[in-house]
Design an enzyme around this catalytic site. Structure first.
Site, mmCIF file in Angstrom:
data_model
loop_
_atom_site.group_PDB
_atom_site.id
_atom_site.type_symbol
_atom_site.label_atom_id
_atom_site.label_comp_id
_atom_site.label_asym_id
_atom_site.label_seq_id
_atom_site.Cartn_x
_atom_site.Cartn_y
_atom_site.Cartn_z
ATOM 1 N N GLY A 14 0.826 -1.222 0.000
ATOM 2 C CA GLY A 14 0.000 0.000 0.000
ATOM 3 C C GLY A 14 0.852 1.261 0.000
ATOM 4 O O GLY A 14 0.732 2.091 0.912
ATOM 5 N N THR A 16 1.451 3.530 -2.865
ATOM 6 C CA THR A 16 1.346 4.523 -3.938
ATOM 7 C C THR A 16 0.874 5.868 -3.395
ATOM 8 O O THR A 16 0.846 6.865 -4.118
ATOM 9 C CB THR A 16 0.345 4.069 -5.022
ATOM 10 O OG1 THR A 16 -0.943 3.902 -4.405
ATOM 11 C CG2 THR A 16 0.761 2.750 -5.665
ATOM 12 N N GLY A 18 -0.145 8.146 0.687
ATOM 13 C CA GLY A 18 -0.223 8.137 2.150
ATOM 14 C C GLY A 18 1.104 7.803 2.826
ATOM 15 O O GLY A 18 2.188 8.110 2.315
ATOM 16 N N ILE A 19 1.009 7.155 3.988
ATOM 17 C CA ILE A 19 2.192 6.836 4.785
ATOM 18 C C ILE A 19 3.148 5.936 3.994
ATOM 19 O O ILE A 19 4.368 6.123 4.008
ATOM 20 C CB ILE A 19 1.765 6.166 6.118
ATOM 21 C CG1 ILE A 19 1.029 7.185 7.008
ATOM 22 C CG2 ILE A 19 2.968 5.588 6.857
ATOM 23 C CD1 ILE A 19 0.376 6.596 8.258
ATOM 24 N N TYR A 154 -12.179 -2.168 12.344
ATOM 25 C CA TYR A 154 -10.809 -1.702 12.047
ATOM 26 C C TYR A 154 -9.918 -1.875 13.274
ATOM 27 O O TYR A 154 -8.789 -2.380 13.175
ATOM 28 C CB TYR A 154 -10.884 -0.231 11.629
ATOM 29 C CG TYR A 154 -9.553 0.462 11.454
ATOM 30 C CD1 TYR A 154 -8.728 0.174 10.364
ATOM 31 C CD2 TYR A 154 -9.115 1.435 12.366
ATOM 32 C CE1 TYR A 154 -7.517 0.824 10.186
ATOM 33 C CE2 TYR A 154 -7.901 2.089 12.193
ATOM 34 C CZ TYR A 154 -7.108 1.782 11.099
ATOM 35 O OH TYR A 154 -5.896 2.428 10.918
HETATM 36 N N1 LIG Z 1 -3.565 8.010 8.243
HETATM 37 C C1 LIG Z 1 -3.745 7.852 9.523
HETATM 38 O O1 LIG Z 1 -4.173 8.781 10.238
HETATM 39 C C2 LIG Z 1 -3.367 6.541 10.179
HETATM 40 C C3 LIG Z 1 -3.370 6.469 11.578
HETATM 41 C C4 LIG Z 1 -3.000 5.280 12.184
HETATM 42 C C5 LIG Z 1 -2.657 4.177 11.411
HETATM 43 N N2 LIG Z 1 -2.700 4.269 10.064
HETATM 44 C C6 LIG Z 1 -2.345 3.073 9.298
HETATM 45 O O2 LIG Z 1 -1.264 3.388 8.446
HETATM 46 C C7 LIG Z 1 -1.353 2.624 7.242
HETATM 47 C C8 LIG Z 1 -1.327 3.562 6.055
HETATM 48 O O3 LIG Z 1 -2.422 4.445 6.201
HETATM 49 P P1 LIG Z 1 -2.693 5.653 5.187
HETATM 50 O O4 LIG Z 1 -3.619 6.588 5.875
HETATM 51 O O5 LIG Z 1 -1.419 6.123 4.599
HETATM 52 O O6 LIG Z 1 -3.529 4.870 4.097
HETATM 53 P P2 LIG Z 1 -4.125 5.392 2.713
HETATM 54 O O7 LIG Z 1 -3.655 6.767 2.407
HETATM 55 O O8 LIG Z 1 -5.565 5.116 2.694
HETATM 56 O O9 LIG Z 1 -3.373 4.333 1.776
HETATM 57 C C9 LIG Z 1 -3.513 4.347 0.475
HETATM 58 C C10 LIG Z 1 -2.574 3.287 -0.091
HETATM 59 O O10 LIG Z 1 -3.078 1.979 0.213
HETATM 60 C C11 LIG Z 1 -3.233 1.283 -1.024
HETATM 61 N N3 LIG Z 1 -4.323 0.317 -0.899
HETATM 62 C C12 LIG Z 1 -5.575 0.506 -0.421
HETATM 63 N N4 LIG Z 1 -6.282 -0.649 -0.456
HETATM 64 C C13 LIG Z 1 -5.446 -1.587 -0.952
HETATM 65 C C14 LIG Z 1 -5.577 -2.970 -1.239
HETATM 66 N N5 LIG Z 1 -6.734 -3.619 -1.023
HETATM 67 N N6 LIG Z 1 -4.513 -3.644 -1.743
HETATM 68 C C15 LIG Z 1 -3.340 -3.010 -1.993
HETATM 69 N N7 LIG Z 1 -3.163 -1.687 -1.741
HETATM 70 C C16 LIG Z 1 -4.195 -0.991 -1.243
HETATM 71 C C17 LIG Z 1 -3.497 2.370 -2.034
HETATM 72 O O11 LIG Z 1 -3.187 1.887 -3.307
HETATM 73 P P3 LIG Z 1 -3.994 2.256 -4.662
HETATM 74 O O12 LIG Z 1 -4.889 3.406 -4.355
HETATM 75 O O13 LIG Z 1 -2.905 2.578 -5.602
HETATM 76 O O14 LIG Z 1 -4.713 1.036 -5.022
HETATM 77 C C18 LIG Z 1 -2.498 3.418 -1.558
HETATM 78 O O15 LIG Z 1 -1.191 3.065 -1.953
HETATM 79 C C19 LIG Z 1 -2.655 1.815 7.356
HETATM 80 O O16 LIG Z 1 -2.382 0.531 7.806
HETATM 81 C C20 LIG Z 1 -3.455 2.577 8.390
HETATM 82 O O17 LIG Z 1 -4.358 1.753 9.056
HETATM 83 C C21 LIG Z 1 -3.042 5.409 9.419
#
Ligand SMILES: NC(=O)c1ccc[n+]([C@@H]2O[C@H](COP(=O)([O-])OP(=O)(O)OC[C@H]3O[C@@H](n4cnc5c(N)ncnc54)[C@H](OP(=O)(O)O)[C@@H]3O)[C@@H](O)[C@H]2O)c1
Length: 264
Positions: A14, A16, A18-19, A154
């Protein structure tokens, strides 16, 4: 500080946006070779172009795979080269009432958030143990501890990762492989920005006011009282998966700005 990551190969699920994308950038800055991932060829290709623009000499490849789909994951595992470092970052959430969360919602979040890391670790950990070097890092969430009532499914997945990670760390005893989990709090990704912008528009507020409201009314326990930046979270993820973090194994590392409380 030299993180000694030059030439290490890394897969980030994941990544492409975000984090995960921030983690990919930070590894490239440190001279590591990376394999990124998203659901579609188009999103992976777009992210690779963005990364190559900033790191023209960076070794970057990508594998499109959807972690909610078993066949797609099998295909990814076939294509995955040997890696030194696995970052189990992919995670999805759905904000909804417990009573409206269907079996499908539970199943989908479990597949993507937990089974992605289980399947990847099962594939790469034996080789890491054979090489007597490797890093696996899971990305959990403050929700594992806070369990907000609109994010129960979640939160369960994010709590499960702590057990998977600790169990795998036990398999590394006496080796130079480590398995850890980071526990981020609210982080200003593109997704969070989008959510705040929509909320602000609805409430006739500015995005800054919406962010302040979130910490005053929702994430009241945060000591940071602001969103962490993607870079702040990515820097810690890359440090804890570097060779110089060898003394940290089987740990849950809080990056949540103090929101979960306690002294440990
Ligand atoms: N953001 C926060 O505030 C936060 C806080 C605590 C923990 N986290 C954790 O940190 C991690 C990253 O979070 P984030 O907020 O950066 O996430 P995000 O922005 O929603 O992540 C998007 C990324 O995940 C990929 N993705 C989504 N569904 C997928 C799937 N089914 N298979 C493969 N790739 C997939 C997307 O790829 P495509 O769009 O290219 O398909 C994109 O690269 C997660 O585990 C989240 O639970 C986040």
């Amino acid at each position: 500080m030299d993180l000694e990551l030059k030439g290490k190969s890394v897969f980030i699920s994941g990544s492409t946006a975000g984090i995960g994308f921030g983690v990919a950038q930070t590894f490239l800055k440190e001279g590591a070779e990376i394999v990124i991932n998203g659901r579609t060829e188009a999103s992976v290709a777009k992210a690779m172009v963005q990364l190559k623009a900033t790191f023209p000499n960076g070794k970057i490849s990508g594998i499109a795979a959807d972690f909610s789909n078993g066949e797609s994951v099998c295909s990814l595992l076939h294509q995955l080269p040997d890696i030194d470092i696995l970052i189990n970052n992919v995670g999805i959430y759905r904000s909804q009432s417990f009573f409206e969360t269907t079996d499908t919602d539970w199943h989908q979040q479990y597949q993507v958030n937990v089974m992605s890391g289980v399947r990847l670790a099962r594939h790469v950990l034996p080789k890491m143990l054979e090489n007597n070097w490797g890093r696996i890092l899971f990305v959990s969430s403050e929700c594992a501890t806070l369990v907000p009532e609109n994010l129960i499914a979640y939160s369960v997945t994010k709590a499960s990762l702590l057990a998977v990670s600790r169990g795998l760390a036990q398999l590394t005893k006496g080796s130079m492989v480590t398995v850890n989990t980071v526990v981020p709090g609210s982080t200003m990704t593109e997704g969070a920005e989008h959510f705040l912008t929509e909320w602000a528009q609805k409430e006739n507020k500015t995005v800054e006011e919406a962010a302040t409201h979130f910490f005053k009314e929702v994430r009241t326990s945060s000591l940071l009282q602001r969103f962490a930046s993607v870079a702040e979270i990515a820097n810690s993820i890359v440090y804890f998966s570097s060779p110089i973090a060898a003394a940290t194994n089987g740990a849950a590392i809080k990056l949540e700005g103090g929101s979960t409380g306690g002294i440990l």
